[in-house]
Design a protein around this motif. Sequence first.
Motif, PDB file in Angstrom:
ATOM      1  N   ARG A 151     -30.572  -9.078  -7.712  1.00 26.97           N
ATOM      2  CA  ARG A 151     -30.761  -7.679  -7.350  1.00 26.97           C
ATOM      3  C   ARG A 151     -29.784  -7.253  -6.258  1.00 26.97           C
ATOM      4  O   ARG A 151     -29.231  -6.153  -6.306  1.00 26.97           O
ATOM      5  N   ALA A 152     -29.550  -8.127  -5.290  1.00 29.44           N
ATOM      6  CA  ALA A 152     -28.637  -7.801  -4.191  1.00 29.44           C
ATOM      7  C   ALA A 152     -27.198  -7.707  -4.670  1.00 29.44           C
ATOM      8  O   ALA A 152     -26.438  -6.833  -4.239  1.00 29.44           O
ATOM      9  N   LEU A 153     -26.810  -8.609  -5.574  1.00 28.75           N
ATOM     10  CA  LEU A 153     -25.419  -8.667  -6.023  1.00 28.75           C
ATOM     11  C   LEU A 153     -25.095  -7.669  -7.116  1.00 28.75           C
ATOM     12  O   LEU A 153     -23.933  -7.290  -7.279  1.00 28.75           O
ATOM     13  N   LEU A 154     -26.110  -7.234  -7.865  1.00 28.95           N
ATOM     14  CA  LEU A 154     -25.840  -6.357  -9.009  1.00 28.95           C
ATOM     15  C   LEU A 154     -26.501  -4.981  -8.883  1.00 28.95           C
ATOM     16  O   LEU A 154     -25.840  -3.961  -9.062  1.00 28.95           O
ATOM     17  N   ALA A 155     -27.799  -4.955  -8.590  1.00 27.76           N
ATOM     18  CA  ALA A 155     -28.515  -3.682  -8.613  1.00 27.76           C
ATOM     19  C   ALA A 155     -28.082  -2.732  -7.500  1.00 27.76           C
ATOM     20  O   ALA A 155     -27.848  -1.542  -7.750  1.00 27.76           O
ATOM     21  N   ILE A 156     -27.976  -3.255  -6.273  1.00 31.75           N
ATOM     22  CA  ILE A 156     -27.589  -2.373  -5.158  1.00 31.75           C
ATOM     23  C   ILE A 156     -26.162  -1.833  -5.352  1.00 31.75           C
ATOM     24  O   ILE A 156     -25.950  -0.618  -5.267  1.00 31.75           O
ATOM     25  N   PRO A 157     -25.171  -2.682  -5.630  1.00 32.69           N
ATOM     26  CA  PRO A 157     -23.834  -2.143  -5.904  1.00 32.69           C
ATOM     27  C   PRO A 157     -23.811  -1.252  -7.146  1.00 32.69           C
ATOM     28  O   PRO A 157     -23.014  -0.315  -7.224  1.00 32.69           O
ATOM     29  N   GLY A 158     -24.693  -1.555  -8.109  1.00 32.92           N
ATOM     30  CA  GLY A 158     -24.754  -0.715  -9.303  1.00 32.92           C
ATOM     31  C   GLY A 158     -25.167   0.701  -8.961  1.00 32.92           C
ATOM     32  O   GLY A 158     -24.514   1.675  -9.348  1.00 32.92           O
ATOM     33  N   HIS A 159     -26.266   0.831  -8.218  1.00 29.49           N
ATOM     34  CA  HIS A 159     -26.717   2.159  -7.797  1.00 29.49           C
ATOM     35  C   HIS A 159     -25.642   2.852  -6.959  1.00 29.49           C
ATOM     36  O   HIS A 159     -25.441   4.059  -7.073  1.00 29.49           O
ATOM     37  N   MET A 160     -24.962   2.091  -6.115  1.00 29.62           N
ATOM     38  CA  MET A 160     -23.897   2.679  -5.310  1.00 29.62           C
ATOM     39  C   MET A 160     -22.767   3.194  -6.196  1.00 29.62           C
ATOM     40  O   MET A 160     -22.222   4.277  -5.966  1.00 29.62           O
ATOM     41  N   GLY A 161     -22.419   2.409  -7.223  1.00 30.97           N
ATOM     42  CA  GLY A 161     -21.354   2.824  -8.135  1.00 30.97           C
ATOM     43  C   GLY A 161     -21.695   4.117  -8.860  1.00 30.97           C
ATOM     44  O   GLY A 161     -20.865   5.026  -8.959  1.00 30.97           O
ATOM     45  N   PHE A 162     -22.934   4.206  -9.367  1.00 27.20           N
ATOM     46  CA  PHE A 162     -23.359   5.444 -10.035  1.00 27.20           C
ATOM     47  C   PHE A 162     -23.275   6.619  -9.059  1.00 27.20           C
ATOM     48  O   PHE A 162     -22.865   7.724  -9.420  1.00 27.20           O
ATOM     49  N   ALA A 163     -23.664   6.358  -7.808  1.00 27.41           N
ATOM     50  CA  ALA A 163     -23.695   7.412  -6.792  1.00 27.41           C
ATOM     51  C   ALA A 163     -22.301   7.910  -6.435  1.00 27.41           C
ATOM     52  O   ALA A 163     -22.123   9.091  -6.124  1.00 27.41           O
ATOM     53  N   VAL A 164     -21.315   7.019  -6.464  1.00 29.89           N
ATOM     54  CA  VAL A 164     -19.950   7.447  -6.145  1.00 29.89           C
ATOM     55  C   VAL A 164     -19.480   8.485  -7.156  1.00 29.89           C
ATOM     56  O   VAL A 164     -18.881   9.507  -6.781  1.00 29.89           O
ATOM     57  N   PHE A 165     -19.755   8.250  -8.436  1.00 30.22           N
ATOM     58  CA  PHE A 165     -19.377   9.232  -9.454  1.00 30.22           C
ATOM     59  C   PHE A 165     -20.146  10.529  -9.262  1.00 30.22           C
ATOM     60  O   PHE A 165     -19.583  11.627  -9.343  1.00 30.22           O
ATOM     61  N   MET A 166     -21.457  10.415  -9.028  1.00 32.46           N
ATOM     62  CA  MET A 166     -22.256  11.605  -8.791  1.00 32.46           C
ATOM     63  C   MET A 166     -21.730  12.376  -7.586  1.00 32.46           C
ATOM     64  O   MET A 166     -21.554  13.599  -7.633  1.00 32.46           O
ATOM     65  N   GLY A 167     -21.472  11.666  -6.495  1.00 31.36           N
ATOM     66  CA  GLY A 167     -21.023  12.308  -5.271  1.00 31.36           C
ATOM     67  C   GLY A 167     -19.652  12.927  -5.377  1.00 31.36           C
ATOM     68  O   GLY A 167     -19.373  13.949  -4.732  1.00 31.36           O
ATOM     69  N   CYS A 168     -18.795  12.321  -6.181  1.00 31.69           N
ATOM     70  CA  CYS A 168     -17.457  12.863  -6.387  1.00 31.69           C
ATOM     71  C   CYS A 168     -17.537  14.267  -6.980  1.00 31.69           C
ATOM     72  O   CYS A 168     -16.920  15.209  -6.476  1.00 31.69           O
ATOM     73  N   PHE A 169     -18.319  14.402  -8.049  1.00 32.62           N
ATOM     74  CA  PHE A 169     -18.484  15.721  -8.676  1.00 32.62           C
ATOM     75  C   PHE A 169     -19.306  16.661  -7.804  1.00 32.62           C
ATOM     76  O   PHE A 169     -19.073  17.871  -7.786  1.00 32.62           O
ATOM     77  N   TYR A 170     -20.251  16.104  -7.069  1.00 38.49           N
ATOM     78  CA  TYR A 170     -21.094  16.904  -6.177  1.00 38.49           C
ATOM     79  C   TYR A 170     -20.240  17.559  -5.096  1.00 38.49           C
ATOM     80  O   TYR A 170     -20.398  18.754  -4.791  1.00 38.49           O
ATOM     81  N   GLY A 171     -19.340  16.787  -4.510  1.00 35.61           N
ATOM     82  CA  GLY A 171     -18.433  17.342  -3.514  1.00 35.61           C
ATOM     83  C   GLY A 171     -17.525  18.413  -4.091  1.00 35.61           C
ATOM     84  O   GLY A 171     -17.232  19.428  -3.446  1.00 35.61           O
ATOM     85  N   ARG A 172     -17.072  18.191  -5.322  1.00 35.72           N
ATOM     86  CA  ARG A 172     -16.230  19.193  -5.982  1.00 35.72           C
ATOM     87  C   ARG A 172     -17.015  20.469  -6.272  1.00 35.72           C
ATOM     88  O   ARG A 172     -16.472  21.580  -6.192  1.00 35.72           O
ATOM     89  N   ALA A 173     -18.291  20.307  -6.605  1.00 36.18           N
ATOM     90  CA  ALA A 173     -19.134  21.481  -6.844  1.00 36.18           C
ATOM     91  C   ALA A 173     -19.262  22.318  -5.578  1.00 36.18           C
ATOM     92  O   ALA A 173     -19.198  23.553  -5.619  1.00 36.18           O
TER      93      ALA A 173
END
Length: 199
Positions: free
Chosen positions: A107-129
């Motif tokens: 969970r530490a090696l995959l799930a946390i970085p996974g959620h972070m990775g999804f969030a980077v894409f979300m945040g990228c478009f969110y900032g552009r919005a």
Amino acid sequence: MLLMSLLIYGVIAALISIILENIGTKVLDSLMDQSTVGYTLVLAFAVVAVVEEGAKFAMLKRRTWREINFNYRFDGIVYAVFVSLGFAAFENIGYVLGYGLSVAPARALLAIPGHMGFAVFMGCFYGRAKLCESYGDEGGKTANLILGWLSATVLHGIYDSCAMIGSGASTVVFVAFVVVMYVVVLRRIDRESRTDHPL
């Protein structure tokens, strides 16, 4: 205080997700055979990914859209990541309590970085919005908000479906997907930080 509050909003998103996912799973169980790959794909994409990324996005927007400190495009990434970390931390505690410490390393090696990775894409478009809104571009704002949620949802769905299927082939796809996503995320963070724009 803002970043700490975003961690709490991430926990709230996790609690909302538990309720909605339970409802969604019960509905899906009544409609599809649980032993099929199709069921797993619908569960991963239409229930888990849609609900979890939707809850995180809703909490992100509720807390930060009118925030006075949201004055740079890159802030969108920072805020989205903090919500996702609060979500992942709460989720991981639940997994450890339910399945024991043996699941903690994965969970530490995959799930946390996974959620972070999804969030980077979300945040990228969110900032552009947010940038589009500052220019009076309502169409661009709406499109980027949708893309922020949609990109995170698709990535989350791929991640979960590969993990849930659990076959040799899906495991290979999962590992390749995670590696590629992490590389793309790191490059995206570097690029977005270097080309940041005030709102």
